[in-house]
Each structure stands twice: as structure tokens, then as C-alpha cells.
Motif scaffolding. Structure first.
Motif, PDB file in Angstrom:
ATOM      1  N   VAL A 133      25.714  -0.591  26.466  1.00 49.83           N
ATOM      2  CA  VAL A 133      24.667  -0.621  25.439  1.00 49.83           C
ATOM      3  C   VAL A 133      23.314  -0.969  26.070  1.00 49.83           C
ATOM      4  O   VAL A 133      22.284  -0.343  25.767  1.00 49.83           O
ATOM      5  N   LEU A 134      23.303  -1.951  26.949  1.00 53.17           N
ATOM      6  CA  LEU A 134      22.044  -2.346  27.597  1.00 53.17           C
ATOM      7  C   LEU A 134      21.494  -1.213  28.474  1.00 53.17           C
ATOM      8  O   LEU A 134      20.280  -0.986  28.510  1.00 53.17           O
ATOM      9  N   ILE A 135      22.374  -0.496  29.166  1.00 52.93           N
ATOM     10  CA  ILE A 135      21.929   0.622  30.007  1.00 52.93           C
ATOM     11  C   ILE A 135      21.270   1.698  29.152  1.00 52.93           C
ATOM     12  O   ILE A 135      20.186   2.199  29.478  1.00 52.93           O
ATOM     13  N   LEU A 136      21.922   2.064  28.057  1.00 57.67           N
ATOM     14  CA  LEU A 136      21.369   3.116  27.198  1.00 57.67           C
ATOM     15  C   LEU A 136      20.061   2.672  26.562  1.00 57.67           C
ATOM     16  O   LEU A 136      19.109   3.455  26.454  1.00 57.67           O
ATOM     17  N   ASN A 137      19.992   1.418  26.141  1.00 54.31           N
ATOM     18  CA  ASN A 137      18.780   0.919  25.486  1.00 54.31           C
ATOM     19  C   ASN A 137      17.604   0.897  26.444  1.00 54.31           C
ATOM     20  O   ASN A 137      16.519   1.404  26.132  1.00 54.31           O
ATOM     21  N   THR A 138      17.816   0.333  27.622  1.00 55.94           N
ATOM     22  CA  THR A 138      16.686   0.265  28.566  1.00 55.94           C
ATOM     23  C   THR A 138      16.331   1.647  29.101  1.00 55.94           C
ATOM     24  O   THR A 138      15.163   1.903  29.430  1.00 55.94           O
ATOM     25  N   SER A 139      17.299   2.563  29.157  1.00 55.94           N
ATOM     26  CA  SER A 139      16.998   3.930  29.597  1.00 55.94           C
ATOM     27  C   SER A 139      16.027   4.601  28.631  1.00 55.94           C
ATOM     28  O   SER A 139      15.113   5.313  29.062  1.00 55.94           O
ATOM     29  N   ALA A 140      16.230   4.389  27.336  1.00 59.47           N
ATOM     30  CA  ALA A 140      15.352   5.016  26.353  1.00 59.47           C
ATOM     31  C   ALA A 140      13.921   4.483  26.467  1.00 59.47           C
ATOM     32  O   ALA A 140      12.952   5.252  26.476  1.00 59.47           O
ATOM     33  N   TYR A 141      13.784   3.165  26.560  1.00 58.11           N
ATOM     34  CA  TYR A 141      12.439   2.576  26.668  1.00 58.11           C
ATOM     35  C   TYR A 141      11.780   2.952  27.996  1.00 58.11           C
ATOM     36  O   TYR A 141      10.600   3.277  28.050  1.00 58.11           O
ATOM     37  N   THR A 142      12.556   2.915  29.071  1.00 59.46           N
ATOM     38  CA  THR A 142      12.000   3.254  30.380  1.00 59.46           C
ATOM     39  C   THR A 142      11.640   4.729  30.452  1.00 59.46           C
ATOM     40  O   THR A 142      10.631   5.100  31.070  1.00 59.46           O
ATOM     41  N   ALA A 143      12.449   5.583  29.831  1.00 56.41           N
ATOM     42  CA  ALA A 143      12.148   7.018  29.836  1.00 56.41           C
ATOM     43  C   ALA A 143      10.804   7.287  29.156  1.00 56.41           C
ATOM     44  O   ALA A 143      10.030   8.143  29.607  1.00 56.41           O
ATOM     45  N   GLU A 144      10.536   6.578  28.086  1.00 57.20           N
ATOM     46  CA  GLU A 144       9.248   6.766  27.404  1.00 57.20           C
ATOM     47  C   GLU A 144       8.096   6.310  28.316  1.00 57.20           C
ATOM     48  O   GLU A 144       7.034   6.941  28.360  1.00 57.20           O
ATOM     49  N   ILE A 145       8.306   5.213  29.028  1.00 60.18           N
ATOM     50  CA  ILE A 145       7.285   4.737  29.981  1.00 60.18           C
ATOM     51  C   ILE A 145       7.077   5.765  31.092  1.00 60.18           C
ATOM     52  O   ILE A 145       5.946   6.125  31.431  1.00 60.18           O
ATOM     53  N   PHE A 146       8.185   6.247  31.660  1.00 57.68           N
ATOM     54  CA  PHE A 146       8.092   7.223  32.756  1.00 57.68           C
ATOM     55  C   PHE A 146       7.479   8.536  32.271  1.00 57.68           C
ATOM     56  O   PHE A 146       6.717   9.172  33.011  1.00 57.68           O
ATOM     57  N   HIS A 147       7.822   8.953  31.068  1.00 60.85           N
ATOM     58  CA  HIS A 147       7.253  10.206  30.552  1.00 60.85           C
ATOM     59  C   HIS A 147       5.740  10.083  30.395  1.00 60.85           C
ATOM     60  O   HIS A 147       4.991  11.010  30.742  1.00 60.85           O
ATOM     61  N   GLY A 148       5.291   8.942  29.892  1.00 62.55           N
ATOM     62  CA  GLY A 148       3.845   8.729  29.767  1.00 62.55           C
ATOM     63  C   GLY A 148       3.149   8.778  31.116  1.00 62.55           C
ATOM     64  O   GLY A 148       2.041   9.321  31.245  1.00 62.55           O
ATOM     65  N   ALA A 149       3.799   8.217  32.141  1.00 63.35           N
ATOM     66  CA  ALA A 149       3.219   8.265  33.487  1.00 63.35           C
ATOM     67  C   ALA A 149       3.283   9.670  34.068  1.00 63.35           C
ATOM     68  O   ALA A 149       2.369  10.104  34.770  1.00 63.35           O
ATOM     69  N   LEU A 150       4.380  10.370  33.742  1.00 59.95           N
ATOM     70  CA  LEU A 150       4.575  11.721  34.293  1.00 59.95           C
ATOM     71  C   LEU A 150       3.474  12.669  33.842  1.00 59.95           C
ATOM     72  O   LEU A 150       2.959  13.460  34.648  1.00 59.95           O
ATOM     73  N   VAL A 151       3.103  12.610  32.589  1.00 60.09           N
ATOM     74  CA  VAL A 151       2.071  13.531  32.085  1.00 60.09           C
ATOM     75  C   VAL A 151       0.676  13.099  32.530  1.00 60.09           C
ATOM     76  O   VAL A 151      -0.290  13.837  32.306  1.00 60.09           O
ATOM     77  N   ASN A 152       0.571  11.922  33.135  1.00 63.33           N
ATOM     78  CA  ASN A 152      -0.734  11.449  33.610  1.00 63.33           C
ATOM     79  C   ASN A 152      -0.872  11.518  35.130  1.00 63.33           C
ATOM     80  O   ASN A 152      -1.819  10.958  35.685  1.00 63.33           O
ATOM     81  N   VAL A 153       0.082  12.177  35.773  1.00 61.59           N
ATOM     82  CA  VAL A 153      -0.069  12.407  37.215  1.00 61.59           C
ATOM     83  C   VAL A 153      -1.285  13.302  37.427  1.00 61.59           C
ATOM     84  O   VAL A 153      -1.395  14.359  36.796  1.00 61.59           O
ATOM     85  N   PRO A 154      -2.260  12.913  38.256  1.00 64.96           N
ATOM     86  CA  PRO A 154      -3.475  13.719  38.433  1.00 64.96           C
ATOM     87  C   PRO A 154      -3.166  15.155  38.845  1.00 64.96           C
ATOM     88  O   PRO A 154      -2.380  15.387  39.769  1.00 64.96           O
ATOM     89  N   LYS A 155      -3.770  16.083  38.120  1.00 66.98           N
ATOM     90  CA  LYS A 155      -3.523  17.493  38.414  1.00 66.98           C
ATOM     91  C   LYS A 155      -4.030  17.864  39.812  1.00 66.98           C
ATOM     92  O   LYS A 155      -3.512  18.781  40.436  1.00 66.98           O
ATOM     93  N   GLY A 156      -5.070  17.148  40.274  1.00 66.59           N
ATOM     94  CA  GLY A 156      -5.605  17.442  41.595  1.00 66.59           C
ATOM     95  C   GLY A 156      -4.570  17.254  42.693  1.00 66.59           C
ATOM     96  O   GLY A 156      -4.525  18.022  43.661  1.00 66.59           O
TER      97      GLY A 156
END
Length: 279
Positions: A133-156
Motif C-alpha cells: 500500500v505504501l509503495i503504491l501510494n508514494t508512487s502516485a504522489y511521486t509520479a505527479e512530481i516527476f511528471h511536473g518536472a518532466l514537462v519542464n525540462v528545458p527544450k533547449g
């Protein structure tokens, strides 16, 4: 009992080593310090393993959410929404009931030469079921954090990688993934701290401790009930969690400096603890 005797008798009790019976009668501060500290082994275990497995799963889910294919992004978004949209405490109860009921619903299939059944007995134990349960829960929150960072990787940076002829795999491994981690790391540090604190909920969940070898809160609750004095045991638990939080900040701060080692000294933002009061 002095502190050395308490450490010798109860220091590893949470791992099944040492005295089997908990202290009764006159319970001193040393017994409480040692046994609650012994129980912290399980809190550290839940945090470390959940963060390790959750890190890998969160990376995959974040990439899935960023995919242009709706068959990939849809399940990823649903996974994040379900686990972020429901309380962790409720998830503990739902998964415990599921692990108990699955064998009854699924039954056994007799193929003549072998019987196929589903044994979920191990999943109803705290060390595995609550950990899932803890793995799945933290995966969801961390995935949202990583996704936000992923779309903000500089295009340059991506265009520069394309210009020198990097393949897709090289671009992800050398440019996208490290940059994503650098952007996400401060928020990910807070997620690690929250996960460490969330392990205290395991005591209140349906998942039983194995052979009564519980976590820190299990021992604190025992002492509070025995001594009728909650103002010793619970502050000890809080003190251990504060030390654990400082340890997480130190480790993640070192990792943050490592990730940003190419930047000029003084330009790297320090990892700070920003408590989340609502989740």
C-alpha cells in the motif's frame, strides 16, 4: 533495569531477538527508550523499501502520463488520481480486505495434475501487505512530481541533444532523466519525509504486526496504557521521528548537491522541509 540491561534485552526485540515478553510492573525510561527505538526499525524499513520501489514505479507512471498514446496515459492518470484522491488510511483497509477475500472469491482451479490457488496469507502481514500500500501510494504522489518536472525540462537541452545526434535512449538517460530529477528533487524530498511519517499509520491499520513485534507506535501505545502516562512514551516517538526526518534531509541534501555538482557553488538551492498539512 538500567539502560545497558534494557538495550541488551530489548534492543532487537522488534526483529524477534531478545526477550519475548514486554516489561511489566515498574517500567523505566530506559525500557521505553530502547523498545520504542527498536520499533523504529520497522518504520525505517517501510520508508526505505517503499521509496526504493516507489521511485522506479513512479518514473514509469510519470512517463506513461506524459505519453501521447491515450492507452498509455489513461491508466497512468487513473492510477495517480485514485491513489492521490483517496486517504491512505482507507487504502490500508481496502487492501487488507482484498487480500483476505481474494482466495474466497477466486477459489481453486483443479487441473487434474495440479491445483492452482491464490494464497494471500503473506499479503495480510504488515511487512508485505502494508508495504505494498505504501509503495503504491508514494508512487502516485511521486509520479505527479516527476511528471511536473518532466514537462519542464528545458527544450533547449533536448534540441541540443537532437543536434548532436543522440538517440532517444541516450537523450533520456543523459539529458531528460537527470534534469527531471534535479527539478523534482526538493519536492521529492518532502515526499520522502511524508512517507516516513505515514509509516506510523501502519499501527492503526488492519495489518497485524508479525508475532507482536510492532513498530515504534506499537510500543509507545503499550507503555502509555501500562503506565497511564502518555507524556513520556509519545514524546519519545516524536523525538525519534524528528531524528529520522533530519536523517532524510541530510541524505537527500547530499543527493541534491550531487545532482547539481556541475553548477557554481552557492547557486544550488538547499533542500528544505516544507510540511504538508493537507494531503
Amino acid at each position: 533495569m538500567n539502560c545497558l540491561d534494557a538495550l541488551s534485552a530489548y534492543g532487537l526485540r522488534s526483529l524477534g531477538i531478545g526477550e519475548r515478553l514486554l516489561p511489566r510492573g515498574d517500567i523505566g525510561i530506559c525500557e521505553q527508550l530502547v523498545l520504542i527505538g527498536s520499533g523504529m526499525v520497522w518504520n525505517i524499513y517501510f520508508t526505505a523499501v517503499a521509496m526504493a520501489f516507489g521511485f522506479g514505479l513512479a518514473t514509469l507512471v510519470a512517463l506513461g502520463k506524459a505519453s501521447r498514446n491515450p492507452l498509455v496515459s489513461g491508466p497512468s492518470k487513473a492510477f495517480i488520481f485514485i491513489f492521490r484522491g483517496s486517504p491512505l488510511f482507507i487504502q490500508f483497509f481496502l487492501f487488507y480486505e482484498a487480500f483476505v477475500l481474494i482466495p474466497k472469491f477466486a477459489g481453486e482451479i483443479d487441473l487434474g495434475f495440479v491445483v492452482i490457488g491464490i494464497d494471500t496469507a503473506w499479503f495480510t502481514r504488515a511487512w508485505l501487505g502494508a508495504l505494498i500500500v505504501l509503495i503504491l501510494n508514494t508512487s502516485a504522489y511521486t509520479a505527479e512530481i516527476f511528471h511536473g518536472a518532466l514537462v519542464n525540462v528545458p527544450k533547449g537541452e533536448i534540441e541540443a541533444a537532437d543536434a548532436i545526434g543522440m538517440t532517444g535512449g541516450q537523450k533520456f538517460r543523459r539529458i531528460v532523466w537527470p534534469t527531471m530529477l534535479r527539478i523534482a528533487w526538493p519536492a521529492y524530498t518532502n515526499e520522502a519525509i511524508f512517507m516516513g511519517h505515514a509509516t506510523a499509520l501502519v499501527f492503526f491499520s488492519s495489518f497485524p504486526a508479525w508475532r507482536q513485534e510492532g513498530d515504534a507506535l506499537y510500543y509507545a501505545s503499550y507503555f502509555a496504557e501500562r503506565t497511564f502516562n502518555p507524556f513520556v512514551a509519545y514524546p519519545i516517538v516524536a523525538g525519534y521521528f524528528v531524528l529520522f526526518t533530519l536523517f532524510i534531509i541530510t541524505v537527500f541534501g547530499a543527493a541534491n548537491r550531487r545532482l547539481n555538482r556541475h553548477l557554481a557553488p552557492g547557486s544550488v538551492k538547499r533542500v528544505k522541509f516544507r510540511p504538508q498539512f493537507i494531503r
